[in-house]
Design an enzyme around this catalytic site. Structure first.
Site, mmCIF file in Angstrom:
data_model
loop_
_atom_site.group_PDB
_atom_site.id
_atom_site.type_symbol
_atom_site.label_atom_id
_atom_site.label_comp_id
_atom_site.label_asym_id
_atom_site.label_seq_id
_atom_site.Cartn_x
_atom_site.Cartn_y
_atom_site.Cartn_z
ATOM 1 C CB THR A 154 81.855 48.495 -70.945
ATOM 2 O OG1 THR A 154 82.496 48.472 -72.081
ATOM 3 C CG2 THR A 154 82.977 48.387 -69.857
ATOM 4 C CE LYS A 189 85.054 69.644 -72.384
ATOM 5 N NZ LYS A 189 84.843 68.505 -73.301
ATOM 6 C CD1 TRP A 199 84.722 72.690 -69.089
ATOM 7 C CD2 TRP A 199 85.136 70.769 -67.785
ATOM 8 N NE1 TRP A 199 85.754 71.831 -69.680
ATOM 9 C CE2 TRP A 199 85.905 70.848 -68.915
ATOM 10 C CE3 TRP A 199 85.000 69.772 -66.855
ATOM 11 C CZ2 TRP A 199 87.183 69.708 -68.842
ATOM 12 C CZ3 TRP A 199 86.035 68.646 -66.962
ATOM 13 C CH2 TRP A 199 86.840 68.556 -68.185
ATOM 14 C CD GLU A 243 85.318 49.783 -67.488
ATOM 15 O OE1 GLU A 243 84.512 49.953 -66.662
ATOM 16 O OE2 GLU A 243 85.450 50.161 -68.617
HETATM 17 P P1 ADP Z 1 78.549 51.527 -68.789
HETATM 18 O O1 ADP Z 1 79.912 52.464 -68.718
HETATM 19 O O2 ADP Z 1 78.912 50.381 -69.484
HETATM 20 O O3 ADP Z 1 77.246 52.216 -68.605
HETATM 21 P P2 ADP Z 1 79.037 51.099 -66.027
HETATM 22 O O4 ADP Z 1 77.894 50.435 -65.280
HETATM 23 O O5 ADP Z 1 80.348 50.355 -65.944
HETATM 24 O O6 ADP Z 1 78.483 50.974 -67.433
HETATM 25 O O7 ADP Z 1 79.250 52.583 -65.623
HETATM 26 C C1 ADP Z 1 79.910 53.162 -65.014
HETATM 27 C C2 ADP Z 1 79.742 54.519 -65.024
HETATM 28 O O8 ADP Z 1 78.385 54.995 -64.533
HETATM 29 C C3 ADP Z 1 80.725 55.430 -64.328
HETATM 30 O O9 ADP Z 1 81.939 55.843 -65.030
HETATM 31 C C4 ADP Z 1 79.813 56.814 -64.086
HETATM 32 O O10 ADP Z 1 80.072 57.705 -65.169
HETATM 33 C C5 ADP Z 1 78.572 56.098 -64.012
HETATM 34 N N1 ADP Z 1 78.078 56.117 -62.681
HETATM 35 C C6 ADP Z 1 78.153 55.069 -61.860
HETATM 36 N N2 ADP Z 1 77.688 55.287 -60.468
HETATM 37 C C7 ADP Z 1 77.445 56.509 -60.725
HETATM 38 C C8 ADP Z 1 76.856 57.499 -59.418
HETATM 39 N N3 ADP Z 1 76.457 57.123 -58.346
HETATM 40 N N4 ADP Z 1 76.827 58.832 -59.839
HETATM 41 C C9 ADP Z 1 77.208 59.200 -61.013
HETATM 42 N N5 ADP Z 1 77.633 58.419 -62.113
HETATM 43 C C10 ADP Z 1 77.751 57.104 -61.822
#
Ligand code: ADP
Length: 541
Positions: free
Chosen positions: A187, A438, A443, A331
């Protein structure tokens, strides 16, 4: 007595995908823009042969099953050969994001214990800096031919094409347990050290099947697919597996991800389908709109990684490109949900359809999700109540690589996202839990605020972050990059919010900046922005 089914037991192995593509779509093309500067063209049949040679070469180098092999590479045919060669022989393909800081790259390579690292020419300076900090790497392989090898280098290099040329391709993909590890992604680690998600052959093949379904990515052999999302960002969302699985033509953009280069490749290779994070589409849209262009064949794209702003969905639609909003995470291999309409939605007005299409969508079969409150109680699916989003399924991690802590809660993986789910199962991300604002105990969704701002004609990019407020604890600040030559005042921009969000959600202030920092995967780096504005005094504070 239990009665067992009497079907063949064939393990779900990644090698079966490329073997299938070579056997049944053998003449279908893979086109790559190379770091060497030219366009390279060959077929699935050629690709599989060279992947077998990669497997042979690794065997000759003494790479063992389960050993990690790193890559620092763009989207291209050699990277694809490595994906299949490495996993196919039973080793683990570890894609490293070259946009990370060198210290993070060294940390990841060392944590994964990569035995060899394959890299594109672009990253030679990076490799020269990182290699001294990675003493356990036995060899750095430059993904090019002899003619492009540097005359001298601080690191002892191997040449990719030499390794391949030394092999005859006479190699049978081995059969082994489908639960063995196949690939590894870390990640981006916006906080703390990056953590590794270790995929298996089984999880990857299941994810590939599911992601190709019509209501997910909906890929077919008639498509021409260009993954803009990098192969170092959660395996390009699985496209290097799902595209050969359906036999579509594959187009790789290499290092050139700017609007003009992408547009040229889309048109020249007749691309029908693509996928990428919102920031990439910003660049492409700007180029296409600015030059009054149209797409001749491009008709569908997946947008994910961060929320696709409604204004972007509309802008692409105006160019006849359907946007499939999708959500997932490293993940989760990464696909969790995708947003397509149900039959009953056909009758809806344009505005109502869009309200749905802006959501992150419904789960694809294999993923189960729920939202819970602070005590872990499941919350209603009414499209209003928001809670912590939890997921489970066969392509979701059970634990992180070489990390003993159990990340699960009662068998569910907490995503760190806050979301609503409506009566029809459409999930909408309100925020990442750490980005939520917040204000006086209530929120505010930073994504909602950003979506409104992005619809203003003068706004190129907008991020909404919390800043300290003595009375409300936190209040929203809108950070904006204007479009070139566009003018808008703070007051005009704030007035634009009226009637679009609750009054108390309207940001307290606007800060105009020339640039918003992006993460290594092209997302707005809110942590850094919050840091940058940590002493910011709101006018009303
Ligand atoms: P990192 O967390 O390493 O930046 P990831 O690509 O695994 O990489 O990111 C996952 C996160 O990205 C998700 O938990 C979410 O917060 C965000 N995310 C992914 N797709 C979307 C989406 N379509 N809309 C909003 N948030 C998104």
């Amino acid at each position: 007595m239990a009665l067992m089914g009497q079907m063949m037991s064939a393990p779900l192995l990644i090698s079966s995908i490329i073997r299938h593509a070579a056997r049944y779509y053998g003449s279908t093309e893979i086109v790559s823009r190379r770091t060497e500067g030219d366009l390279h063209r060959y077929t699935y049949r050629d690709c599989e042969l060279r992947a077998r040679k990669v497997a042979q070469a690794l065997t000759a180098l003494g790479v063992q099953q389960g050993e990690r092999v790193g890559t620092l590479a763009w989207n291209g045919y050699r990277h694809l050969e490595i994906y299949y060669g490495v996993s196919g022989m039973g080793a683990v393909c570890h894609t490293v994001n070259p946009r990370l800081f060198p210290e993070q790259i060294a940390y990841i390579v060392n944590h994964a214990e990569d035995g060899y690292v394959f890299f594109d020419q672009t990253f030679l300076p990076l490799v020269e800096g990182v290699a001294p900090h990675c003493p356990n790497v036995k060899g750095w392989v430059l993904m090019s031919d002899r003619a492009h090898m540097p005359a001298e280098s601080k690191v002892k290099l191997l040449c990719y094409e030499d390794l391949i040329d030394a092999q005859d391709g006479n190699y049978e993909w081995p059969e082994f347990d489908e639960n063995l590890a196949s690939s590894l992604c870390y990640t981006s680690g916006t906080t703390g050290n990056p953590k590794g998600a270790l995929y298996s052959h089984r999880s990857t093949v299941l994810h590939s099947y599911a992601s190709a379904l019509p209501d997910a990515l909906g890929c077919s052999a008639r498509d021409v697919i260009l993954p803009v999302v990098p192969m170092f960002h959660v395996n390009a969302w699985g496209l290097p597996y799902s595209v050969p699985l359906v036999g579509a033509k594959l187009v790789f953009p290499g290092p050139k991800l700017d609007g003009a280069s992408l547009y040229e490749l889309f048109e020249q290779e007749k691309v029908t389908f693509s996928a990428g994070v919102p920031t990439v589409w910003l660049g492409l849209l700007q180029y296409v709109q600015g030059n009054n262009l149209k797409f001749s064949t491009f008709r569908r794209t997946v947008i994910g990684g961060s929320a696709a702003p409604p204004a972007m969905i509309r802008a692409l639609e105006a160019l006849d490109v359907e946007v499939i909003h999708a959500w997932g995470m490293t993940e989760m291999s990464p696909l969790g949900t995708s947003c397509k309409l149900l039959a009953k939605h056909e009758e809806l007005s344009d505005a109502d359809r869009h309200k749905i299409l802006e959501k992150q969508g419904r789960v694809i079969y294999g993923v189960d999700m729920k939202i819970v409150d602070g005590d872990g109680n499941e919350m209603p699916w009414d499209g209003k109540a928001f809670g912590d989003l939890m997921v489970r399924g066969p392509w979701i991690i059970d634990r992180y690589f070489r990390n003993d802590a159990n990340p699960l809660v009662d068998g569910w993986f907490p995503t760190g996202d806050v979301a609503t789910i409506d009566e029809d199962g459409y999930m909408q991300i309100t925020d990442r839990s750490k980005d939520v604002i917040k204000s006086g105990g209530e929120w505010i969704s930073s994504i909602d605020i950003e979506n409104v701002a992005a619809a203003h004609p003068a706004v190129h990019m907008a991020a909404c972050i919390s800043v300290y407020h003595p009375k409300w604890d936190e209040r929203p600040l809108l950070v904006v990059v204007k479009k070139p030559n566009a003018e808008v005042s703070k007051e005009e921009l704030l007035a634009f919010f009226e009637g679009k969000v609750a009054k108390w959600w309207i940001p307290d202030d606007v800060a105009f900046v020339s640039e918003i920092p992006l993460t290594a995967t092209g997302k707005m780096q809110k942590l850094k922005l919050r840091d940058q504005f940590k002493d910011y005094r709101l006018p009303a504070a």
